[in-house]
Design a protein around this motif. Structure first.
Motif, short mmCIF file in Angstrom:
data_model
loop_
_atom_site.label_atom_id
_atom_site.label_comp_id
_atom_site.label_asym_id
_atom_site.label_seq_id
_atom_site.Cartn_x
_atom_site.Cartn_y
_atom_site.Cartn_z
N THR A 37 -49.64 -6.78 6.37
CA THR A 37 -48.24 -6.82 6.81
C THR A 37 -47.35 -7.68 5.91
O THR A 37 -46.20 -7.93 6.23
CB THR A 37 -48.14 -7.35 8.26
OG1 THR A 37 -48.58 -8.73 8.29
CG2 THR A 37 -49.01 -6.53 9.20
N GLY A 38 -47.92 -8.16 4.81
CA GLY A 38 -47.15 -9.04 3.93
C GLY A 38 -45.94 -8.35 3.31
O GLY A 38 -45.96 -7.15 3.03
N ASP A 39 -44.91 -9.14 3.09
CA ASP A 39 -43.64 -8.64 2.53
C ASP A 39 -43.36 -9.40 1.23
O ASP A 39 -43.17 -10.62 1.25
CB ASP A 39 -42.52 -8.87 3.54
CG ASP A 39 -41.18 -8.29 3.10
OD1 ASP A 39 -40.96 -8.16 1.88
OD2 ASP A 39 -40.36 -7.97 3.98
N THR A 40 -43.36 -8.68 0.12
CA THR A 40 -43.12 -9.31 -1.18
C THR A 40 -41.79 -10.06 -1.21
O THR A 40 -41.70 -11.16 -1.77
CB THR A 40 -43.14 -8.24 -2.30
OG1 THR A 40 -44.43 -7.62 -2.33
CG2 THR A 40 -42.86 -8.86 -3.65
N ARG A 41 -40.77 -9.48 -0.61
CA ARG A 41 -39.45 -10.13 -0.60
C ARG A 41 -39.50 -11.46 0.13
O ARG A 41 -38.87 -12.44 -0.28
CB ARG A 41 -38.41 -9.22 0.03
CG ARG A 41 -38.07 -7.99 -0.81
CD ARG A 41 -37.22 -7.02 -0.04
NE ARG A 41 -37.90 -6.53 1.16
CZ ARG A 41 -37.37 -5.69 2.03
NH1 ARG A 41 -36.15 -5.24 1.86
NH2 ARG A 41 -38.07 -5.29 3.08
N GLU A 42 -40.25 -11.51 1.24
CA GLU A 42 -40.38 -12.76 1.98
C GLU A 42 -41.16 -13.78 1.16
O GLU A 42 -40.85 -14.97 1.16
CB GLU A 42 -41.06 -12.52 3.33
CG GLU A 42 -41.26 -13.76 4.19
CD GLU A 42 -39.96 -14.44 4.60
OE1 GLU A 42 -40.04 -15.57 5.14
OE2 GLU A 42 -38.88 -13.87 4.38
#
Length: 356
Positions: free
Chosen positions: A172-177
């Protein structure tokens, strides 16, 4: 009537991680869950923190040593007491199945399960089974392995390779975050360095000894262990953390390369996320050699490059990092061609079918 499952495993975080990945799915499916662990092991801290609503039952357990210690004479009695402690919990909770991740505390639980005629599934993470799982094998109904090589050393009629059971939140990781958290917006690859839960002095030294050159090619996330942050090195492109918990999926999402020890759970998580790896396994002097075998398997399949700790110095470290960068595309292709592991849903269905 609700189905019931009992989880056990402890002594290290690696003997709990698979359990923490499976528990939420069994909760979602409406099962009653109980956990058996030791009174003062790391498993108690992890389970009671993540799942405070799940009953945690402590039992007596003894450490199983491969070396001489006077405690080797007393600990068998602690294990036997643990068998009766576990048997009492089993009779009260009446589980339909028991899932064991290994570690010393699991041995009396698995033995008690056999006495109570409750089916037991064991999961072994490393290439060679740990001593606890070796002792538990005769009492197990089914043995799941992470590495395909492991099945060859186990009873074929009840063993199969399921691969690693990966925590769903890692996907569920978000590169932008991750970029927001680090402030990394440059067009440079991100290198994540993990030395284990307590860090690794020699790895930290090799990183910092090459920091100027590494920063010309990478933005660095350095998980260096408790008490190992060096404030004098704070600079653009180099972020240090003692450890990372809830935000880890975001950091991994933005990561291009990983340098790590070779604990099975961690390296299979990197494999699932298609992260090329430089593995620096614990030496045989510091472990039973399982991390070396884990790393050898990944090198054989083309997923990783290995650097033995005995060979680790600033020059060898930088040479391997450059090799890692050069082989990125090949490693990712090999990872994409690799055998698919069981998903959490797959494991749930198998365990459900085993339950009485």
């Amino acid at each position: 009537m609700k189905k019931r499952i009992l989880f056990t495993g402890g002594g290290s975080a690696g003997h709990v991680t698979v359990n923490t990945a499976l528990i939420p799915h069994f909760e979602k499916e409406g099962w009653d869950i109980t956990y058996i662990g030791s009174e003062d092991g790391i498993e108690k801290e992890i389970i009671t923190e993540q799942f405070p609503h799940i009953p945690y039952k402590s039992i007596s357990s003894g450490k199983l040593r491969r070396y001489f210690s006077w405690k080797n004479f007393s600990d068998p009695f602690r294990v036997m007491k643990g068998v009766f402690d576990a048997l009492s919990v089993i009779r009260k909770t009446k589980p339909d199945i028991i899932f064991s991740k290994g570690g010393f505390v699991s041995v009396p639980v698995v033995m008690a399960a056999k006495m109570a005629k409750v089916p037991v599934a064991i999961h072994e993470s490393d290439v060679t089974p740990g001593l606890a799982n070796k002792l538990a094998v005769p009492f197990a109904t089914k043995i799941f392995t992470t590495f395909p090589e492991t099945v060859q050393s186990l009873p074929s009629e009840k063993s199969l390779c399921a691969g690693a059971i990966i925590r769903e939140e890692l996907f569920t990781g978000d590169t932008r975050e991750g970029k927001r958290l680090t402030g990394y917006y440059e067009d440079k690859p991100v290198l994540m360095i993990m030395g284990g839960s307590l860090g690794a002095r020699k790895i930290n030294e090799a990183v910092r000894g090459n920091l100027e050159e590494l920063l010309t090619a990478f933005q660095i996330i350095h998980i260096c262990g408790k008490g190992n942050v060096d404030e004098s090195l704070v600079q653009k492109g180099y972020r240090q953390y003692e450890f990372i918990k809830g935000e880890l999926p975001h950091y991994l999402a933005m990561t291009d390369f990983v340098i790590s020890r070779a604990g099975s759970n961690s390296i299979f998580e990197f494999l699932a996320l298609k992260k090329p790896m430089l593995l620096i396994p614990l030496s045989r002097e510091a472990s039973r050699g399982d991390q070396i075998l884990n790393a050898n398997s990944f090198v054989k399949h083309g997923y990783a490059i290995k650097l033995e700790e005995e060979e680790l110095n600033e020059k060898s470290f930088l040479d391997r990092v450059n090799e890692l960068k050069s082989n990125r595309d090949i490693m990712i292709r090999n990872m994409e061609k690799g055998e698919k592991a069981y998903t959490i849903q797959d494991m749930y269905e198998v365990l459900s079918s085993m339950s009485r």
